[in-house]
Design an enzyme around this catalytic site. Structure first.
Site, PDB file in Angstrom:
ATOM      1  N   THR A 197       0.820  -1.214   0.000  1.00 31.18           N
ATOM      2  CA  THR A 197       0.000   0.000   0.000  1.00 31.18           C
ATOM      3  C   THR A 197       0.855   1.266   0.000  1.00 31.18           C
ATOM      4  O   THR A 197       1.690   1.444   0.896  1.00 31.18           O
ATOM      5  CB  THR A 197      -0.888   0.016   1.265  1.00 31.18           C
ATOM      6  N   GLU A 198       0.653   2.126  -0.983  1.00 31.73           N
ATOM      7  CA  GLU A 198       1.323   3.436  -1.055  1.00 31.73           C
ATOM      8  C   GLU A 198       2.846   3.311  -0.925  1.00 31.73           C
ATOM      9  O   GLU A 198       3.493   4.191  -0.379  1.00 31.73           O
ATOM     10  CB  GLU A 198       0.780   4.376   0.024  1.00 31.73           C
TER      11      GLU A 198
END
Lengths: 523, 425
Positions: free
Chosen positions: A145-146
Site C-alpha cells: 500500500t502506497e
C-alpha cells in the site's frame, strides 16, 4: 541497455456513507453505494478504459518491446466486478498480451503491514485469489500500500514468498545514492528492491500540466532527453504513479494521453532504453547494495513517511480501535463481519483524517467525501462502534448481527443494465429488496411519492449531469434540487461549479429533457 | 394595561431559547389580561411587505387549532419589522454573513411555504442594523398607545430607549444573557456599552436568575433596587409525550446537548467522561450539537483514545432531540456561564436525571439535580458515576424531577413580570 519500468497503482476505496449516531446498533450498512459506484463509473470512463485501450494499442504496435505493470487492490477489483465489469475485461485483455505484469498487494489497500502479520498475509492471499479469478494472473512481485516499506516489512514479505518488492526512492533513505539501481533489503539481502525515481515519476504524475513549472509543456521528446541525461552506469528508471494520473489527475485536455502514446516511439528511436517489468528486472539485475530503512517510508507527501495515515490523535485512535477487534473478527469468522472488517481497513479512511491540510491538501481532497478530518473521524468511529456491537452480539451468540447486511443496490437502474446482469441479481430478488427498502424510507417519502422519484433520479444522474441540469434551472427549481440531492453529490457538484465548468445551452436543454424522461420512467 | 414589547420570533419560526421565552411570557401575560403590541425583527421578512407589517394572528399557524389559544391571540398584536438583526449571533459572526448571497438563495422560493427575503441594502454591520431598528421603533412608539415598554436582550435595548424617549413611557428591559455570558472575559466593548446604556435608561431591569442579577449589578454597576429576578417558565410548548426507545446497545448513555462553545463547558464534560470511563468502560458519552469548539473537542477525545465510547451526533433538531433524551441515562450541563439554562428542564421532563453547574441560573431553582462547579471535573465524574450506578438517587430524580419541572409555569413568570410593571407605573 537501460530499462524503464512503468508501474501504475489502481485503487478505489469503499467510501463510507454518512453514518449517524442514531444508526449505531440499528443499521449495519456502512458504505455509500451511490457515491462509490458513481466514482468508479466516472474514473472508468475518464481513465481506466481509455488508458487501458491506449496501452493495448501500444502493445499491439510494439509487441513485447512495450511493457507496463500494475497493482490493483482487492477492493478496487470488487468494485470493478460489481460496477464496471468492462474494466475487468479490459485488464484481462492486457494480461493476455504477456507484456503486462500484475503485482500482489493487500486486499483492502490497508496498513496491515504495520500492525498484524497475520492480517497482512491473509489479505495478500485474498487479493491474489481475486486477481486470479477476475484477471487470470498470479503475481511474483509485491507492492505494498502506497509503497510503504521498512526493513522489517521487506523481510516479512520475503517470508511470504515474494523475492522482489517496490518502494519509494526517498531522499532521506538514499542520501547521495541514485534510485536508478536494484537494491536489497538490509535484513534479508535476498529481497530485491526497486526504488521509485520520484523526480521523473512526478514530472508526469504531478507536474505534467503545471504551467508554472519550467519543464512545461512536457513532450515525449523532452522527456526522452531527460532520460538520456542520467548517468551512463545507471540501470533502471522506475516510474511509479497512480493510474488515475491518466485522465483523472491530469485531464485528457492536458494532453497526457497523447504524451503516453508518443513516448514509446521516441524511447525506441532516440534512446537506448527498453521497457521492462519488475519481474524482468529481478531476473536481469543484481542489487548494488542494501538500503537501511528502520522506520517505515511511503511515497506520500513531502515527508515520504506515514503521517498521511497515522500519527495524529484522530488517526491513531481510530486505527488502534479498529485493530483491537482483529482477533475477535477472526475468531467469529463470519463472512459478513469479515467482509466489512476488510473494507474498514482501507487506508483511505485514515487518509481523510489527516490534518496536514496546508502542504498537501490538494491531494488529500481528491474524492474526499468529508469537509474536515474531524467529520471523517466522527463518521468512522460511529461505524466502528456499530461494527464492535455486532462483534459483541456475535460473541454472545445473538445471530442478529448478520441479519442486516449490505443493502442491495438494485434501485440504481442507471445507464447500461450490464452491471445488473453481471452481478446476478434476479428480478424477484430485486422486487423483494425494493419493498424492503421502501419500508425504511422516511415519512416524507411515504406522503409524497413524487419526492421519492426526484431523489431516485438524482441518485442516478452523475454530479456532472446534475450540474448541467442545475445551471439551466430557475431558482425555484434549483431549490428543489438542493433539497433532494444527496449531500455528497451536492459537494461534488459544487466542486464542478467552482472549477468554472459552464455547460452550453444545448447541453442544458438536453439534460432537462433527460431529467424529465427519467422522472417519467421512475414515476 | 398595554405593553409595547420588543421581542424575538413568533411561531412557527422559533429557533432558539430567546424566542421560546418571549413566546411563553407573552402568551401568559395575555392570559393574565395584559394587552400586547409585540414587535419582532424579521430578517427574512416578506419581500413585498412594507417596512412595518401588522401580522394577522390567523397567519400564525402553530397551535391555532386549539381554541384555548384563540383567546390569547386576541390580546396580542404582532408587528414585524424588516430588519437584519438576528438573535444568537455576535458582531463578528454577523459581519461574515453574506446577506446578498442569502437574499439570492431565499428569493422566489417555491419549496418553502414562506417567502424569504432580505432588504440587502444595509451592509453587514450589526450595530448599524440595531440603531436602524431603534429608529423604526421610535416610529412605532409615536403612532401607538401603550403604558409600558418591554425590551428583550441587547439588540432591542436601543429600540426600547428610543421608544421611551418618544413616548415618555417607562422602560423595562429583560436580560436573558449578558456579553459576559457570551464572550467570557473577551467582552465586545460596543455590545457592553449598549447593554449598559439600556440598563441605565431602564426604569426596571428583569434578570432571568440571581446569577445574571449579580452580573448586572456588579459588572454594569446598576442600582440593585431596580433589578428583579424573574425565573423563566418551562411550559411554553405542550410537552411531548416521551416515547420510550429500545436502545440498541447495553451501555448507559451520558449526554451533553448544546452549542459546543466556550460558554457551555464542553471540555469539562470530556475530562469528566475520561474519569468515568477509567472506572467503568461500559458507558457511552454523547455530545450533541455543533459549534466553534468542536474540532478541539474531537481532538481531545481522540487523544484520550476514547473515540469508541464518546460519540458526536452533530446538530440535532426536533424529534432527534427527544430521541436523544430517550437514549440518555444522565444529562450533563457543565456551563461555564449560563444565565438560565432550559435544556436540563427538557431532560428532566423526559425522566433523565441531570448534573448541572452552579454557574447556571437554573441551579438556583432546581432541587432534584446534582450541582457541581463547572471546573470541578472530579465532582462531575462522581455525580455522573453516582447517577449511573446508584438506583436510589436516580429513581428519586426521575420520580420528582418531572413534577418539579411541571411546576415552573410561565403564568408565574408573567405574574412576577406584572409586579415589575406595577413598580414603574
Amino acid at each position: 541497455m537501460k530499462s524503464i519500468c512503468f508501474y501504475f497503482q489502481v485503487h478505489q476505496p469503499y467510501r463510507l456513507r454518512n453514518y449517524r449516531f442514531f444508526e449505531i446498533g440499528r443499521d449495519h450498512h456502512y458504505f455509500d453505494d451511490y457515491q462509490n459506484r458513481y466514482i468508479m463509473q466516472r474514473v472508468a470512463d475518464k481513465c481506466y478504459l481509455p488508458m487501458n485501450n491506449l496501452l493495448l494499442d501500444l502493445i499491439k504496435e510494439y509487441g513485447q518491446r512495450f511493457k507496463v505493470s500494475f497493482s490493483i487492490s482487492g477492493v478496487a477489483l470488487e468494485q470493478f466486478r460489481d460496477y464496471t465489469p468492462e474494466v475487468i475485461d479490459s485488464f484481462r485483455r492486457l494480461a493476455e498480451t504477456g507484456s503486462v505484469e500484475f503485482m500482489a498487494e493487500t486486499y483492502s489497500h490497508s496498513l496491515a503491514a504495520l500492525k498484524s502479520k497475520d492480517e497482512f498475509a491473509s489479505q495478500i492471499e485474498k487479493q491474489q485469489s481475486l486477481l486470479k479469478e477476475l484477471v487470470g494472473y498470479e503475481s511474483k512481485v509485491f507492492r505494498n500500500t502506497e509503497l510503504i516499506y521498512s526493513d522489517e516489512i521487506g523481510d516479512m514479505v520475503y517470508n511470504l514468498g515474494y523475492e522482489t518488492m517496490l518502494t519509494e526512492g526517498a531522499k532521506h533513505i538514499l542520501g547521495w545514492r541514485s534510485p536508478n539501481f536494484m537494491y536489497c533489503n538490509a535484513i534479508n539481502p535476498k529481497m530485491k528492491l526497486l526504488l521509485k525515481n520520484f523526480r521523473l515519476s512526478d514530472d508526469i504524475a504531478f507536474r505534467f500540466s503545471q504551467q508554472s513549472w519550467d519543464g512545461f509543456p512536457l513532450t515525449a521528446e523532452k522527456y526522452v532527453d531527460w532520460l538520456n541525461s542520467i548517468a551512463s552506469n545507471e540501470e533502471v528508471v522506475n516510474l511509479f504513479m497512480d493510474y488515475e494520473t491518466f485522465g483523472e489527475h491530469q485531464w485528457k485536455e492536458t494532453g497526457i494521453f497523447d504524451f503516453m502514446r508518443a513516448l514509446p516511439g521516441h524511447v525506441f528511436s532516440k534512446s537506448n532504453f527498453a521497457f521492462n517489468t519488475p519481474s524482468d528486472l529481478a531476473a536481469q539485475l543484481q542489487p548494488v547494495s542494501a538500503i537501511h530503512v528502520p522506520h517505515p517510508i511511503s511515497w506520500a507527501d513531502e515527508e515520504r513517511d506515514l503521517t498521511a495515515w497515522l500519527g495524529n490523535d484522530l488517526q491513531d485512535d481510530a486505527f488502534d480501535a479498529l485493530y483491537a477487534l482483529e482477533h475477535m473478527v477472526k475468531e467469529i469468522n463470519d463472512p459478513h463481519l469479515s467482509h466489512d472488517w476488510l473494507r474498514l481497513q482501507t487506508s483511505d479512511h485514515f487518509y481523510y483524517m489527516c490534518t496536514k491540510w496546508f502542504s498537501d491538501g490538494d491531494v488529500h481532497k481528491y474524492f474526499n467525501p468529508y469537509g474536515t478530518p474531524y467529520d471523517a473521524y466522527i463518521n468512522f468511529m460511529n461505524v466502528l462502534s456499530d461494527f464492535k456491537l455486532r462483534i459483541e452480539r456475535a460473541q454472545s451468540g445473538d445471530q442478529s448481527f448478520t441479519k442486516e447486511i449490505t443493502k442491495p443496490q438494485v434501485e440504481l437502474k442507471s445507464e447500461g443494465n450490464s452491471e445488473k446482469q453481471k452481478s446476478g441479481i434476479s428480478d424477484s430478488q430485486e422486487k423483494k429488496n425494493a419493498v424492503k427498502k421502501s419500508d425504511s424510507k422516511n415519512d416524507e417519502n411515504k406522503r409524497n411519492p413524487n419526492v421519492l422519484v426526484v431523489r431516485k433520479v438524482l441518485t442516478i444522474l452523475s454530479a456532472e449531469d446534475i450540474w448541467v441540469l442545475y445551471s439551466g434551472l430557475n431558482k425555484a427549481e434549483r431549490q428543489k434540487i438542493e433539497k433532494y440531492i444527496g449531500k455528497k453529490k451536492w459537494k461534488e457538484m459544487i466542486v464542478l461549479k467552482e472549477s468554472g465548468y459552464k455547460p452550453d445551452a444545448e447541453a442544458k436543454k438536453a439534460m432537462k429533457k433527460k431529467f424529465k424522461e427519467l422522472m417519467l420512467e421512475h414515476a | 394595561m398595554r405593553v409595547l414589547m420588543f421581542g424575538w420570533e413568533f411561531p412557527p419560526h422559533i429557533t432558539g431559547g430567546l424566542g421560546t421565552a418571549c413566546f411563553g411570557l407573552s402568551r401568559s401575560l395575555a392570559r393574565l389580561g395584559i394587552d400586547l403590541l409585540f414587535v419582532v425583527p424579521r430578517a427574512y421578512g416578506d419581500e413585498d411587505q412594507s417596512m412595518i407589517n401588522l401580522v394577522n394572528a390567523s397567519d400564525i399557524t402553530v397551535d391555532l387549532e386549539e381554541s384555548e389559544y384563540h383567546e390569547f391571540w386576541k390580546r396580542i398584536q404582532y408587528m414585524s419589522v424588516a430588519s437584519q438583526i438576528i438573535p444568537y449571533v455576535g458582531t463578528e459572526e454577523y459581519s461574515k454573513i453574506n446577506f446578498e448571497e442569502l437574499k439570492d438563495e431565499f428569493q422566489n422560493n417555491s419549496i418553502f411555504t414562506h417567502k424569504y427575503t432580505f432588504s440587502g441594502k444595509y451592509g453587514n454591520n450589526l450595530l448599524y442594523e440595531v440603531s436602524r431598528y431603534a429608529l423604526i421603533a421610535s416610529g412605532i412608539a409615536a403612532s401607538n398607545k401603550f403604558d409600558v415598554i418591554h425590551a428583550h436582550d441587547w439588540l432591542t435595548y436601543p429600540a426600547g430607549i428610543a421608544a421611551k424617549e418618544v413616548s415618555g413611557k417607562p422602560l423595562v428591559i429583560h436580560v436573558h444573557a449578558t456579553e459576559f455570558d457570551r464572550s467570557g472575559e473577551n467582552v465586545n466593548k460596543d455590545v457592553f456599552d449598549i447593554e449598559k446604556r439600556g440598563m441605565e435608561a431602564a426604569d426596571q431591569v428583569i434578570t432571568v436568575s440571581n446569577l445574571t442579577r449579580n452580573i448586572v449589578i456588579n459588572k454594569y454597576g446598576i442600582d440593585p433596587s431596580k433589578v428583579t429576578t424573574v425565573y423563566n417558565g418551562a411550559d411554553a410548548f405542550q410537552a411531548q409525550e416521551i416515547k420510550s426507545i429500545d436502545r440498541p446497545f447495553p451501555e448507559k448513555v451520558v449526554t451533553f446537548l448544546g452549542r459546543i462553545t466556550f460558554q457551555k463547558g464542553p471540555d469539562y464534560f470530556v475530562e469528566a467522561a475520561r474519569k468515568v470511563l477509567e472506572k467503568d468502560p461500559n458507558v457511552r458519552f454523547v455530545m450533541a450539537g455543533s459549534g466553534d469548539m468542536l474540532p478541539r473537542i474531537v481532538k481531545m477525545v481522540a487523544k484520550y483514545r476514547m473515540g469508541d465510547r464518546f460519540h458526536f451526533t452533530g446538530f440535532l433538531k426536533g424529534d432527534d432531540v427527544d430521541k436523544m433524551f430517550a437514549y440518555s441515562d444522565v444529562y450533563v450541563m457543565p456551563s461555564v456561564s449560563e444565565p438560565f439554562g432550559i435544556s436540563p428542564l427538557e431532560a428532566m421532563r423526559s425522566n433523565v436525571p441531570v448534573v448541572i453547574s452552579h454557574q447556571s441560573g437554573v441551579s438556583e431553582i432546581l432541587v432534584h439535580a446534582l450541582k457541581i462547579d463547572f471546573w470541578d471535573i472530579d465532582a462531575m465524574a462522581d455525580s455522573i458515576y453516582g447517577l449511573l450506578h446508584y438506583d436510589g438517587i436516580s429513581k428519586m430524580f426521575k420520580k420528582y424531577g418531572r413534577e418539579e419541572v411541571d411546576q415552573l409555569k410561565w403564568d408565574n413568570a408573567a405574574a412576577n413580570t406584572i409586579d415589575v410593571y406595577n413598580k414603574v407605573l
